[in-house]
Scaffold this motif. Structure first.
Motif, PDB file in Angstrom:
ATOM      1  N   LYS A 119      -4.256  -6.517  -2.859  1.00 54.22           N
ATOM      2  CA  LYS A 119      -3.474  -5.320  -2.930  1.00 54.22           C
ATOM      3  C   LYS A 119      -3.493  -3.910  -2.396  1.00 54.22           C
ATOM      4  CE  LYS A 119      -2.902  -4.986  -7.442  1.00 54.22           C
ATOM      5  NZ  LYS A 119      -2.777  -4.674  -8.519  1.00 54.22           N
ATOM      6  N   ARG A 120      -4.827  -3.689  -2.282  1.00 50.07           N
ATOM      7  CA  ARG A 120      -5.393  -2.605  -1.674  1.00 50.07           C
ATOM      8  C   ARG A 120      -5.132  -2.549  -0.116  1.00 50.07           C
ATOM      9  NH1 ARG A 120     -10.583  -2.472  -3.257  1.00 50.07           N
ATOM     10  NH2 ARG A 120     -10.995  -3.486  -1.437  1.00 50.07           N
ATOM     11  N   GLU A 121      -5.579  -3.710   0.475  1.00 48.09           N
ATOM     12  CA  GLU A 121      -5.263  -3.896   1.977  1.00 48.09           C
ATOM     13  C   GLU A 121      -3.805  -3.980   2.426  1.00 48.09           C
ATOM     14  OE1 GLU A 121      -7.323  -7.446   2.947  1.00 48.09           O
ATOM     15  OE2 GLU A 121      -9.255  -6.333   2.757  1.00 48.09           O
ATOM     16  N   SER A 122      -2.807  -4.426   1.217  1.00 45.15           N
ATOM     17  CA  SER A 122      -1.478  -4.398   2.036  1.00 45.15           C
ATOM     18  C   SER A 122      -0.866  -3.008   1.532  1.00 45.15           C
ATOM     19  CB  SER A 122      -0.768  -5.565   0.957  1.00 45.15           C
ATOM     20  OG  SER A 122      -0.532  -4.886  -0.168  1.00 45.15           O
ATOM     21  N   LEU A 123      -1.446  -2.388   0.864  1.00 40.84           N
ATOM     22  CA  LEU A 123      -0.845  -0.840   0.602  1.00 40.84           C
ATOM     23  C   LEU A 123      -1.373  -0.106   1.997  1.00 40.84           C
ATOM     24  CD1 LEU A 123       0.832   1.276  -0.732  1.00 40.84           C
ATOM     25  CD2 LEU A 123      -1.307   1.772  -2.025  1.00 40.84           C
ATOM     26  N   ARG A 124      -2.896  -0.212   2.276  1.00 39.69           N
ATOM     27  CA  ARG A 124      -3.423   0.609   3.286  1.00 39.69           C
ATOM     28  C   ARG A 124      -2.626   0.427   4.658  1.00 39.69           C
ATOM     29  NH1 ARG A 124      -8.539   1.905   2.083  1.00 39.69           N
ATOM     30  NH2 ARG A 124      -7.227   2.528   0.338  1.00 39.69           N
ATOM     31  N   GLY A 125      -2.367  -0.727   4.891  1.00 38.53           N
ATOM     32  CA  GLY A 125      -1.574  -0.976   6.242  1.00 38.53           C
ATOM     33  C   GLY A 125      -0.256   0.058   6.355  1.00 38.53           C
ATOM     34  N   ARG A 126       0.155   0.377   5.134  1.00 42.71           N
ATOM     35  CA  ARG A 126       1.574   1.562   5.338  1.00 42.71           C
ATOM     36  C   ARG A 126       1.125   2.963   5.161  1.00 42.71           C
ATOM     37  NH1 ARG A 126       4.793  -1.319   0.686  1.00 42.71           N
ATOM     38  NH2 ARG A 126       2.691  -1.554  -0.261  1.00 42.71           N
ATOM     39  N   VAL A 127       0.010   3.018   4.465  1.00 45.64           N
ATOM     40  CA  VAL A 127      -0.479   4.518   4.242  1.00 45.64           C
ATOM     41  C   VAL A 127      -1.673   4.903   5.117  1.00 45.64           C
ATOM     42  CG1 VAL A 127      -1.351   6.137   2.482  1.00 45.64           C
ATOM     43  CG2 VAL A 127       0.178   4.423   1.895  1.00 45.64           C
ATOM     44  N   LYS A 128      -1.556   5.758   5.978  1.00 42.94           N
ATOM     45  CA  LYS A 128      -2.394   6.489   6.764  1.00 42.94           C
ATOM     46  C   LYS A 128      -2.505   7.938   6.929  1.00 42.94           C
ATOM     47  CE  LYS A 128      -3.582   2.546   9.929  1.00 42.94           C
ATOM     48  NZ  LYS A 128      -4.077   1.561   8.786  1.00 42.94           N
ATOM     49  N   GLY A 129      -3.701   8.503   6.957  1.00 38.94           N
ATOM     50  CA  GLY A 129      -3.735   9.900   6.902  1.00 38.94           C
ATOM     51  C   GLY A 129      -3.939  10.296   8.325  1.00 38.94           C
ATOM     52  N   ASN A 130      -3.408  11.477   9.003  1.00 31.27           N
ATOM     53  CA  ASN A 130      -3.961  12.132  10.173  1.00 31.27           C
ATOM     54  C   ASN A 130      -4.365  13.311   9.931  1.00 31.27           C
ATOM     55  OD1 ASN A 130      -1.694  13.349   9.771  1.00 31.27           O
ATOM     56  ND2 ASN A 130      -0.447  12.165  11.246  1.00 31.27           N
ATOM     57  N   GLN A 131      -4.637  14.191  11.044  1.00 32.06           N
ATOM     58  CA  GLN A 131      -5.190  15.551  10.918  1.00 32.06           C
ATOM     59  C   GLN A 131      -4.186  16.427  10.096  1.00 32.06           C
ATOM     60  OE1 GLN A 131      -6.687  16.926  14.419  1.00 32.06           O
ATOM     61  NE2 GLN A 131      -8.077  18.349  13.560  1.00 32.06           N
ATOM     62  N   ASP A 132      -3.024  16.316  10.621  1.00 33.02           N
ATOM     63  CA  ASP A 132      -1.973  17.083   9.957  1.00 33.02           C
ATOM     64  C   ASP A 132      -1.527  16.788   8.611  1.00 33.02           C
ATOM     65  OD1 ASP A 132      -1.504  18.228  12.544  1.00 33.02           O
ATOM     66  OD2 ASP A 132      -0.098  16.686  13.101  1.00 33.02           O
ATOM     67  N   ARG A 133      -1.456  15.539   8.321  1.00 32.70           N
ATOM     68  CA  ARG A 133      -1.365  15.065   6.539  1.00 32.70           C
ATOM     69  C   ARG A 133      -2.413  14.066   6.348  1.00 32.70           C
ATOM     70  NH1 ARG A 133       4.382  15.220   4.906  1.00 32.70           N
ATOM     71  NH2 ARG A 133       3.604  13.711   3.412  1.00 32.70           N
ATOM     72  N   PRO A 134      -3.574  14.556   5.721  1.00 30.57           N
ATOM     73  CA  PRO A 134      -4.406  13.692   5.430  1.00 30.57           C
ATOM     74  C   PRO A 134      -4.164  12.812   4.264  1.00 30.57           C
ATOM     75  CG  PRO A 134      -5.259  15.946   4.943  1.00 30.57           C
ATOM     76  CD  PRO A 134      -3.788  15.774   5.678  1.00 30.57           C
ATOM     77  N   ARG A 135      -5.191  11.906   3.931  1.00 30.83           N
ATOM     78  CA  ARG A 135      -4.601  10.862   2.865  1.00 30.83           C
ATOM     79  C   ARG A 135      -5.435  11.210   1.554  1.00 30.83           C
ATOM     80  NH1 ARG A 135      -7.309   5.714   1.892  1.00 30.83           N
ATOM     81  NH2 ARG A 135      -8.685   6.130   3.780  1.00 30.83           N
ATOM     82  N   LEU A 136      -4.797  11.412   0.518  1.00 36.80           N
ATOM     83  CA  LEU A 136      -5.400  11.679  -0.927  1.00 36.80           C
ATOM     84  C   LEU A 136      -5.416  10.162  -1.795  1.00 36.80           C
ATOM     85  CD1 LEU A 136      -6.186  13.262  -3.341  1.00 36.80           C
ATOM     86  CD2 LEU A 136      -3.791  13.326  -4.104  1.00 36.80           C
TER      87      LEU A 136
END
Length: 135
Positions: free
Chosen positions: A27-44
């Motif tokens: 489940k975590r890996e399937s969600l992580r493919g869609r949610v990525k953070g970058n310098q402008d919008r980091p990931r919480l």
């Protein structure tokens, strides 16, 4: 024993024996493919244990943690009796938002991990929004 995603999905669909840790990782890996953070919008990113809840703001381009917070912090333990309540999670979200605004981080991407968006996870998100973060 490392199984591929396809094998894990087959096991899940056939309702065969699938250990909870492997299903959680899927489940975590399937969600992580869609949610990525970058310098402008980091990931919480949020992690929930039985006793406490932890959150980090991560820049995925450089793979660094910009800041972190948990219900074990002194400010939150003084206000909330335990770290397993929604109230403690909301306070932690507000504190995390305050810390991130000091570092000029206003927009983030919310990563709930393998957890459903309700209860303490939802309380962290609402606290962060109340503190001034935008997702």
């Amino acid at each position: 024993m490392k199984l591929s995603k396809r094998v894990l999905l087959k096991l899940k669909n056939k309702n065969k024996k699938l250990k909870p840790q492997k299903f959680k990782r899927l489940k975590r890996e399937s969600l992580r493919g869609r949610v990525k953070g970058n310098q402008d919008r980091p990931r919480l990113s949020v992690y929930r244990s039985n006793e406490n809840i932890y959150a980090q703001i991560i820049d995925d381009t450089t793979a660094t943690t910009l800041l972190s917070c948990s219900t074990l912090d002194r400010d939150i333990t003084l206000k909330a009796k335990t770290g397993r309540t929604c109230e403690a999670s909301r306070l932690m979200g507000e504190k995390l938002a305050g810390l991130s605004l000091k570092q000029n981080i206003t927009k983030i991407v919310f990563d709930r991990g393998p957890y459903l968006y309700h209860g303490r996870i939802k309380a962290v998100a609402e606290g962060a929004r109340a503190g001034g973060l935008q997702f």
